[in-house]
Structures are given as structure tokens and as C-alpha cells.
Design a protein around this motif. Structure first.
Motif, mmCIF file in Angstrom:
data_model
loop_
_atom_site.group_PDB
_atom_site.id
_atom_site.type_symbol
_atom_site.label_atom_id
_atom_site.label_comp_id
_atom_site.label_asym_id
_atom_site.label_seq_id
_atom_site.Cartn_x
_atom_site.Cartn_y
_atom_site.Cartn_z
ATOM 1 N N ALA A 1 41.863 40.022 26.591
ATOM 2 C CA ALA A 1 41.598 37.982 26.243
ATOM 3 C C ALA A 1 42.236 37.925 27.280
ATOM 4 O O ALA A 1 41.499 36.981 28.294
ATOM 5 C CB ALA A 1 41.974 38.015 25.110
ATOM 6 N N PHE A 2 43.087 38.349 28.198
ATOM 7 C CA PHE A 2 43.625 38.291 29.139
ATOM 8 C C PHE A 2 43.012 37.983 30.596
ATOM 9 O O PHE A 2 43.385 37.255 31.423
ATOM 10 C CB PHE A 2 45.667 38.257 29.843
ATOM 11 N N SER A 3 42.680 39.418 30.370
ATOM 12 C CA SER A 3 41.761 39.508 31.724
ATOM 13 C C SER A 3 40.624 39.320 31.706
ATOM 14 O O SER A 3 40.305 38.282 33.012
ATOM 15 C CB SER A 3 41.552 41.102 31.723
ATOM 16 N N MET A 4 39.583 39.044 30.598
ATOM 17 C CA MET A 4 38.639 37.379 30.515
ATOM 18 C C MET A 4 39.097 35.851 30.810
ATOM 19 O O MET A 4 38.175 35.877 31.982
ATOM 20 C CB MET A 4 37.701 37.227 29.384
ATOM 21 N N TRP A 5 39.853 35.581 30.575
ATOM 22 C CA TRP A 5 40.990 34.641 31.176
ATOM 23 C C TRP A 5 41.133 34.589 32.808
ATOM 24 O O TRP A 5 40.402 33.115 32.838
ATOM 25 C CB TRP A 5 42.092 34.078 29.914
ATOM 26 N N GLN A 6 41.975 34.994 32.736
ATOM 27 C CA GLN A 6 41.904 35.021 34.211
ATOM 28 C C GLN A 6 40.817 34.752 35.154
ATOM 29 O O GLN A 6 41.264 34.098 36.051
ATOM 30 C CB GLN A 6 43.181 36.292 34.696
ATOM 31 N N ALA A 7 40.433 35.778 34.697
ATOM 32 C CA ALA A 7 38.639 36.641 36.041
ATOM 33 C C ALA A 7 38.253 35.125 36.058
ATOM 34 O O ALA A 7 37.772 34.466 36.756
ATOM 35 C CB ALA A 7 37.675 37.719 35.188
ATOM 36 N N TYR A 8 37.802 34.525 35.010
ATOM 37 C CA TYR A 8 37.211 32.902 35.014
ATOM 38 C C TYR A 8 38.236 31.952 34.882
ATOM 39 O O TYR A 8 36.816 31.865 35.858
ATOM 40 C CB TYR A 8 36.705 32.649 32.943
ATOM 41 N N ASN A 9 38.937 32.052 34.863
ATOM 42 C CA ASN A 9 39.825 30.938 35.519
ATOM 43 C C ASN A 9 39.836 30.896 36.950
ATOM 44 O O ASN A 9 39.444 30.495 37.928
ATOM 45 C CB ASN A 9 40.948 30.330 34.919
ATOM 46 N N LYS A 10 40.414 32.262 37.789
ATOM 47 C CA LYS A 10 40.353 32.598 39.127
ATOM 48 C C LYS A 10 38.517 31.772 39.457
ATOM 49 O O LYS A 10 38.950 31.439 41.027
ATOM 50 C CB LYS A 10 41.089 33.676 39.129
ATOM 51 N N ALA A 11 37.601 32.229 39.237
ATOM 52 C CA ALA A 11 36.335 31.851 39.414
ATOM 53 C C ALA A 11 36.374 30.408 39.809
ATOM 54 O O ALA A 11 35.941 30.507 40.801
ATOM 55 C CB ALA A 11 35.609 32.730 38.595
ATOM 56 N N LYS A 12 36.570 29.800 38.446
ATOM 57 C CA LYS A 12 37.057 28.401 39.183
ATOM 58 C C LYS A 12 37.001 27.464 39.649
ATOM 59 O O LYS A 12 36.610 27.164 40.702
ATOM 60 C CB LYS A 12 37.073 27.920 37.401
ATOM 61 N N VAL A 13 38.256 28.155 40.691
ATOM 62 C CA VAL A 13 39.566 27.616 41.439
ATOM 63 C C VAL A 13 38.681 28.317 42.023
ATOM 64 O O VAL A 13 38.509 27.201 43.586
ATOM 65 C CB VAL A 13 40.926 28.733 41.789
ATOM 66 N N ILE A 14 38.191 29.438 42.804
ATOM 67 C CA ILE A 14 37.131 29.850 43.975
ATOM 68 C C ILE A 14 36.062 28.511 44.075
ATOM 69 O O ILE A 14 36.086 28.466 45.420
ATOM 70 C CB ILE A 14 37.013 30.991 43.621
ATOM 71 N N ARG A 15 35.032 28.765 42.849
ATOM 72 C CA ARG A 15 34.126 28.242 43.154
ATOM 73 C C ARG A 15 34.730 26.214 43.498
ATOM 74 O O ARG A 15 34.313 25.416 43.919
ATOM 75 C CB ARG A 15 33.490 27.638 41.886
ATOM 76 N N HIS A 16 35.476 26.033 42.660
ATOM 77 C CA HIS A 16 35.753 24.547 43.110
ATOM 78 C C HIS A 16 36.441 24.158 44.639
ATOM 79 O O HIS A 16 36.024 23.201 45.288
ATOM 80 C CB HIS A 16 37.403 23.782 41.466
ATOM 81 N N SER A 17 37.002 24.914 44.531
ATOM 82 C CA SER A 17 37.876 24.841 46.643
ATOM 83 C C SER A 17 36.962 25.518 47.763
ATOM 84 O O SER A 17 36.692 25.271 48.821
ATOM 85 C CB SER A 17 39.239 26.420 46.401
ATOM 86 N N ARG A 18 35.662 26.125 46.483
ATOM 87 C CA ARG A 18 34.251 26.096 47.805
ATOM 88 C C ARG A 18 33.484 24.833 48.185
ATOM 89 O O ARG A 18 33.304 24.679 49.063
ATOM 90 C CB ARG A 18 33.963 26.898 47.696
ATOM 91 N N GLU A 19 33.553 23.702 46.803
ATOM 92 C CA GLU A 19 32.345 22.906 46.533
ATOM 93 C C GLU A 19 33.229 21.392 46.881
ATOM 94 O O GLU A 19 33.423 20.557 47.958
ATOM 95 C CB GLU A 19 31.965 22.004 45.032
ATOM 96 N N HIS A 20 34.930 21.337 46.871
ATOM 97 C CA HIS A 20 35.632 20.275 47.317
ATOM 98 C C HIS A 20 37.076 21.125 47.993
ATOM 99 O O HIS A 20 37.508 22.106 47.822
ATOM 100 C CB HIS A 20 36.789 20.363 45.379
ATOM 101 N N ASP A 21 37.429 19.548 48.683
ATOM 102 C CA ASP A 21 38.585 19.594 49.078
ATOM 103 C C ASP A 21 40.477 19.460 48.394
ATOM 104 O O ASP A 21 41.268 19.721 49.091
ATOM 105 C CB ASP A 21 39.040 18.462 50.631
ATOM 106 N N THR A 22 40.283 19.671 46.870
ATOM 107 C CA THR A 22 41.765 19.867 46.120
ATOM 108 C C THR A 22 41.325 20.862 45.554
ATOM 109 O O THR A 22 40.367 21.302 45.184
ATOM 110 C CB THR A 22 40.640 18.019 45.398
ATOM 111 N N GLU A 23 42.351 21.331 44.457
ATOM 112 C CA GLU A 23 42.743 22.313 44.075
ATOM 113 C C GLU A 23 42.438 21.722 42.904
ATOM 114 O O GLU A 23 42.880 20.578 42.223
ATOM 115 C CB GLU A 23 44.296 22.379 44.532
ATOM 116 N N LEU A 24 42.155 23.085 42.005
ATOM 117 C CA LEU A 24 41.982 22.441 40.091
ATOM 118 C C LEU A 24 42.731 22.921 39.609
ATOM 119 O O LEU A 24 43.179 24.019 39.818
ATOM 120 C CB LEU A 24 40.668 23.829 39.938
ATOM 121 N N LYS A 25 43.432 21.788 38.959
ATOM 122 C CA LYS A 25 44.614 22.033 38.809
ATOM 123 C C LYS A 25 44.675 21.686 36.952
ATOM 124 O O LYS A 25 45.733 22.837 36.270
ATOM 125 C CB LYS A 25 45.631 21.055 38.136
#
Length: 175
Positions: free
Chosen positions: A82-106
Motif C-alpha cells: 500500500a505504501f508503494s502505491m500511495w507514494q508513487a501516486y502522490n509523487k507523480a501528482k507532485v511531478i505533474r503539478h510542478s510541471r503545470e504550475h510554479d507552486t508546490e503541491l501540498k
């Protein structure tokens, strides 16, 4: 934080980790954590005899599956999974958000779902459900009951998380 030029799909990252814990981290280019999770998954599989128990479960020999599985090691597997799936999902969200916006995803996502998955899988792995109903006999196998109760726990965890998020948002709107 610098912009990342590579798009990462959160669902793809999660599905890679579903296939094998650590693969989602490799997809996200989180190599150290990915290799650590892959190593830990292999160690847990070897010491818990999880794959052998799964093989006996698929053959319908549930007694042999109970006999062969090492529960002390097997109880670690749901949390790594479960941790592996949760961390991978949230890390990809951060990567995508930082690509589309200039802010950090919190914000983090699906914490309740993956916590419920872990709790349900642990309960299912250790609590053997002995049913004599033909349609539900698969619950006699430790791995199958773990997956089944894990899905129920994931659903409940997600519903609880959504409820509290709704309560938090409604209290912010009234202030």
C-alpha cells in the motif's frame, strides 16, 4: 523547486507499484526508494512464502496455504504494498503539478484508501474466514481473504477520508 519537464501519470505510477512494489518509484525516477522497495518486497515474499501460499490457494488447497505461509513475515507485505502505491501516486501528482504550475503541491491523496487497504489486508491475512458457502469458499485462503478484506477496507477508508474532507471544507466555507 525547479520545473520537471517530464509528465508523469499518477495512475500509471500507482499501477506500476501495484504490479510490483517499487516499480512506480522507478517510473517516477525515484531510484533509491524504488530499489529499496523492490528488495524489501522480494525479501518479504521469500520469508513469508507468500507466492507458494498463493499457488496452493489457486489450486484450492487452502489447508496447505495456511500451513506454508509465515504470518510473522506476511504481515509486513500489505504495508509495503500500500505504501508503494500511495507514494508513487502522490509523487507523480507532485511531478505533474510542478510541471503545470510554479507552486508546490501540498496536498496528499488517497491516504484513507491506502490505510484502509493495509488494515483490511492485515485483518484478512490473520483472520481466517471459514465459510461453507460454495461461492465464498475462496475466503478460506489467507491471501484471498486478505485481498477481499483489503478492498473493503480501502473502500471504507476512502469514504471516511472523503467525509472528513467534506466536513473540513464546509467548516472553512462557514467561517
Amino acid at each position: 523547486m525547479k520545473k520537471v519537464d517530464i509528465y508523469k501519470s499518477p495512475f500509471t505510477a500507482m499501477l506500476w507499484s501495484f504490479a510490483l512494489p517499487g516499480f512506480g518509484q522507478l517510473y517516477n525516477r525515484d531510484y533509491l526508494l524504488g530499489l529499496l522497495l523492490i528488495t524489501w518486497e522480494v525479501v518479504l515474499n521469500l520469508y513469508s512464502n507468500l507466492n507458494i501460499a498463493l499457488m496452493y490457494s489457486f489450486h484450492g488447497d487452502f489447508a496447505k496455504a495456511h500451513e506454508i505461509i509465515n504470518y510473522e513475515w506476511g504481515l509486513f507485505y500489505p504495508s509495503v504494498f500500500a505504501f508503494s502505491m500511495w507514494q508513487a501516486y502522490n509523487k507523480a501528482k507532485v511531478i505533474r503539478h510542478s510541471r503545470e504550475h510554479d507552486t508546490e503541491l501540498k496536498k496528499v491523496y488517497f491516504t484513507g484508501l491506502f490505510f484502509g487497504l493495509t488494515a483490511g489486508m492485515n485483518i484478512g491475512l490473520t483472520t481466517h474466514i471459514h465459510l461453507h458457502i460454495n461461492m465464498l469458499k475462496f475466503l478460506n485462503a489467507p491471501v484471498f481473504s486478505g485481498v477481499f478484506l483489503g478492498m473493503i477496507g480501502a473502500g471504507l477508508g476512502h469514504l471516511i477520508e472523503m467525509y472528513f474532507a467534506k466536513q473540513r471544507n464546509s467548516s472553512k466555507n462557514t467561517v
